[in-house]
Design an enzyme around this catalytic site. Structure first.
Site, PDB file in Angstrom:
ATOM      1  N   CYS A  15      36.193  45.521  29.091  1.00 10.36           N
ATOM      2  CA  CYS A  15      37.465  45.272  28.401  1.00 10.36           C
ATOM      3  C   CYS A  15      38.042  46.629  28.004  1.00 10.36           C
ATOM      4  O   CYS A  15      37.926  47.045  26.856  1.00 10.36           O
ATOM      5  CB  CYS A  15      37.249  44.411  27.167  1.00 10.36           C
ATOM      6  SG  CYS A  15      36.721  42.757  27.570  1.00 10.36           S
ATOM      7  N   ASP A  57      48.150  36.565  49.693  1.00 10.28           N
ATOM      8  CA  ASP A  57      47.410  36.893  48.463  1.00 10.28           C
ATOM      9  C   ASP A  57      46.134  37.634  48.862  1.00 10.28           C
ATOM     10  O   ASP A  57      45.023  37.113  48.706  1.00 10.28           O
ATOM     11  CB  ASP A  57      47.102  35.574  47.730  1.00 10.28           C
ATOM     12  CG  ASP A  57      46.440  35.791  46.381  1.00 10.28           C
ATOM     13  OD1 ASP A  57      46.334  36.941  45.935  1.00 10.28           O
ATOM     14  OD2 ASP A  57      46.015  34.785  45.770  1.00 10.28           O
ATOM     15  N   CYS A 107      46.576  41.581  43.238  1.00  7.97           N
ATOM     16  CA  CYS A 107      45.897  42.013  42.011  1.00  7.97           C
ATOM     17  C   CYS A 107      45.765  43.533  42.003  1.00  7.97           C
ATOM     18  O   CYS A 107      45.046  44.083  41.177  1.00  7.97           O
ATOM     19  CB  CYS A 107      44.532  41.341  41.894  1.00  7.97           C
ATOM     20  SG  CYS A 107      43.487  41.649  43.309  1.00  7.97           S
TER      21      CYS A 107
HETATM   22  N1  SAH Z   1      44.888  32.678  47.460  1.00 12.70           N
HETATM   23  C1  SAH Z   1      43.588  32.400  46.941  1.00 12.70           C
HETATM   24  C2  SAH Z   1      42.586  33.517  47.187  1.00 12.70           C
HETATM   25  C3  SAH Z   1      43.012  34.894  46.893  1.00 12.70           C
HETATM   26  S1  SAH Z   1      41.721  36.102  46.863  1.00 12.70           S
HETATM   27  C4  SAH Z   1      43.656  32.050  45.481  1.00 12.70           C
HETATM   28  O1  SAH Z   1      44.679  32.229  44.830  1.00 12.70           O
HETATM   29  O2  SAH Z   1      42.658  31.564  44.948  1.00 12.70           O
HETATM   30  C5  SAH Z   1      41.764  36.788  48.441  1.00 12.70           C
HETATM   31  C6  SAH Z   1      41.085  35.964  49.497  1.00 12.70           C
HETATM   32  O3  SAH Z   1      41.193  36.681  50.736  1.00 12.70           O
HETATM   33  C7  SAH Z   1      39.587  35.733  49.301  1.00 12.70           C
HETATM   34  O4  SAH Z   1      39.322  34.355  49.363  1.00 12.70           O
HETATM   35  C8  SAH Z   1      38.918  36.479  50.464  1.00 12.70           C
HETATM   36  O5  SAH Z   1      37.761  35.818  50.949  1.00 12.70           O
HETATM   37  C9  SAH Z   1      40.021  36.463  51.499  1.00 12.70           C
HETATM   38  N2  SAH Z   1      39.985  37.519  52.520  1.00 12.70           N
HETATM   39  C10 SAH Z   1      39.546  38.783  52.407  1.00 12.70           C
HETATM   40  N3  SAH Z   1      39.759  39.467  53.541  1.00 12.70           N
HETATM   41  C11 SAH Z   1      40.363  38.610  54.406  1.00 12.70           C
HETATM   42  C12 SAH Z   1      40.842  38.734  55.732  1.00 12.70           C
HETATM   43  N4  SAH Z   1      40.744  39.871  56.402  1.00 12.70           N
HETATM   44  N5  SAH Z   1      41.420  37.661  56.298  1.00 12.70           N
HETATM   45  C13 SAH Z   1      41.525  36.486  55.631  1.00 12.70           C
HETATM   46  N6  SAH Z   1      41.088  36.316  54.360  1.00 12.70           N
HETATM   47  C14 SAH Z   1      40.515  37.362  53.759  1.00 12.70           C
END
Ligand code: SAH
Length: 496
Positions: free
Chosen positions: A129, A425, A452
């Protein structure tokens, strides 16, 4: 107390490196000396502390780094001090080891109006934190500034969406187990950039029940003769405990992460744990024999219950596996998704891509107002969850695919397909050129980019802006109060 090397502070002329103590204790401010000011005073004391030469310097903080640390000048060098705020004068312990400087806040002399004093006994323990010493307003200002700065080339962001009760929000806790110098079992978090465990029983952002279960497990280990794993010797059993809590459903998953599949006294252990915490709905054993910093290994075994938990988000039910990604702050996730879907201006007929879809949350929520949804995700467990979740929620217009989002988009573009809206995302590293170049070929009218990490998001936005899109809205959301992390949504529209 631990010390570890830190990156050099970028603005430092002398390229000085320095580090800080992670759990530096903040002593109560001395109100009598409120207005006293002194900059970079010569060392007030010189003594041996923690086995190396250190001095106590009285300094005034001149600003904040993007990691929320206070900037001070000491003997012509710029150093960073955790838990110090701009305008505050303080006594700081500065110690040197080789080329590195450690700093530790000893005492704040004139506390800033931005300082927070959360009334929790465990406040000091809350590792990770980084800005819990800032009050709500100061945290809001800090995060807004981070986003405003990063998004400057693209427009003026909306005010950040904050959390009403910015505590206890995490639905996932991971604690690492080890032995201290007295060979007592400890559980806590790794210090920044290190594998040294800082003991922690309770954090202001963790789910209280999850922290309680971890303490129960720690207490049980002795009577069950269960040893924590030692990374250096490769001896011992328990590495981490991961807990997921369905904040709406009340379901609780406990994952015991062990170095070996041989779990002596397994049945008794599970029985005893369930007896103390009947609220636990499933228990798993995950085997991690790797040497890297990943918490979970590939192998997992369900020891009790169904092996997943279910939670409700935006009115839909989601089943979540141990290894799947699920947003850690569900209260703020609902606000994030609501805003992101509003920005997409869905009509009910469009084709939507949910890229990096995890367990399918955005796609399924948006799918209620779409013609067709295509979700793509790399993690096999998450895709399996997403498919189960579409069935569970009766979604007929949603398809999920497992694979690299970039490759998937290249194939779609190669087939000459189109999409109207793309939600993306990606993980902290952002997207890649394969994804972005194919995205441009698919020509969606709107792209809603959730991130993020505003740094990689800015990099990717730059690419899209160069290739036919304009950023028309920017919405930061505070998904991680008390920490420096911030989530940001950017809406891109195709240029006519
Ligand atoms: N949209 C979702 C997850 C976001 S986190 C939510 O809001 O909960 C990002 C996600 O991207 C994770 O689940 C991770 O496993 C996936 N990820 C990471 N690299 C990736 C890639 N090269 N292609 C597809 N997905 C991927």
């Amino acid at each position: 107390m631990t010390k570890q090397k830190n990156r050099g502070y970028k603005k430092s002329r002398n390229k000085q490196y320095q580090s800080e103590k992670q759990n530096s204790k903040q002593l109560p401010p001395n109100k009598n000396r409120k207005n006293q000011k002194s900059k970079g005073k010569p060392p007030a004391a010189d003594k041996r502390q923690h086995g190396k030469k250190s001095v106590i310097a009285e300094v005034t903080c001149s600003g904040l780094t993007s990691e929320g640390k206070g900037v001070i000048e000491w003997e012509g060098k710029q150093l960073e001090v955790a838990n110090l705020l701009p305008g505050e004068t303080a006594e700081v312990i500065v110690s040197k080891k080789g080329r590195f400087f450690n700093t530790e806040l000893k005492r704040v002399i004139n506390p800033s109006e931005d300082r927070a004093y959360p009334p929790f006994a465990y406040y000091h323990e809350s590792v990770g934190c980084q800005i819990h010493h800032m009050n709500d307003q100061a945290q809001k200002r800090f995060k807004q500034q981070v986003i405003d700065e990063r998004m400057k080339p693209f427009g003026k962001p909306n005010p950040i969406i904050t959390m009403d009760h910015p505590y206890d929000y995490r639905n996932k806790n991971v604690m690492t187990f080890g032995l201290n110098k007295k060979r007592q079992i400890i559980s806590g978090l790794y210090a920044e950039n290190s594998h040294q465990i800082i003991p922690m029983e309770r954090s202001i952002i963790h789910d209280p029940k999850a922290d309680e279960i971890i303490q129960t497990i720690k207490g049980m280990m002795k009577s069950f003769k269960m040893q924590p794993y030692n990374e250096d010797t490769g001896q011992g059993f328990l590495r981490h405990v991961l807990i997921r809590v369905g904040k709406m459903s009340g379901e609780i998953m406990v994952v015991l992460v062990a170095a070996s599949p041989v779990f002596k006294g397994k049945n008794h252990f599970i029985k005893a744990l369930r007896k103390t915490h009947p609220e636990i709905t499933t228990i798993l054993l995950n085997i991690n024999d790797r040497n890297d910093s990943m918490v979970l290994g590939n192998q997992e075994k369900v020891l009790y219950g169904k092996g997943t938990i279910t939670d409700t988000l935006c009115g839909l039910e989601f089943e979540i596996s141990a290894k799947s990604f699920y947003q850690i702050n569900p209260v703020q996730t609902e606000k994030l998704y609501t805003r992101a879907i509003e920005m997409a201006e869905l009509t009910g007929e469009q084709t939507i891509i949910d890229a990096y879809c995890g367990i399918g949350t955005i796609g399924l929520v948006a799918g209620k107002r779409a013609g067709k949804v295509i979700g793509v995700e790399l993690n096999k467990d998450a895709v399996r969850d997403a498919i189960r979740n579409s069935k569970r929620n009766g979604a007929k217009n949603v398809r999920f695919y497992q694979g690299d989002a970039g490759e998937f988009m290249v194939q779609m573009a190669g087939r000459g397909e189109n999409a109207d809206v793309v939600f993306m995302d990606p993980p902290r590293s952002g997207s890649d050129e394969a994804f972005l170049s194919s995205l441009v070929k698919l020509k969606p009218k709107r792209v809603v980019y959730i991130s993020c990490n505003p740094e990689t998001q800015a990099r990717d936005l730059k690419y899209l802006v160069k290739n036919g899109y304009k950023v028309t809205e920017i919405q930061p959301v505070d998904m991680f109060p008390q920490t420096t992390h911030v989530e940001n949504v950017a809406l891109l529209e195709i240029k006519k």
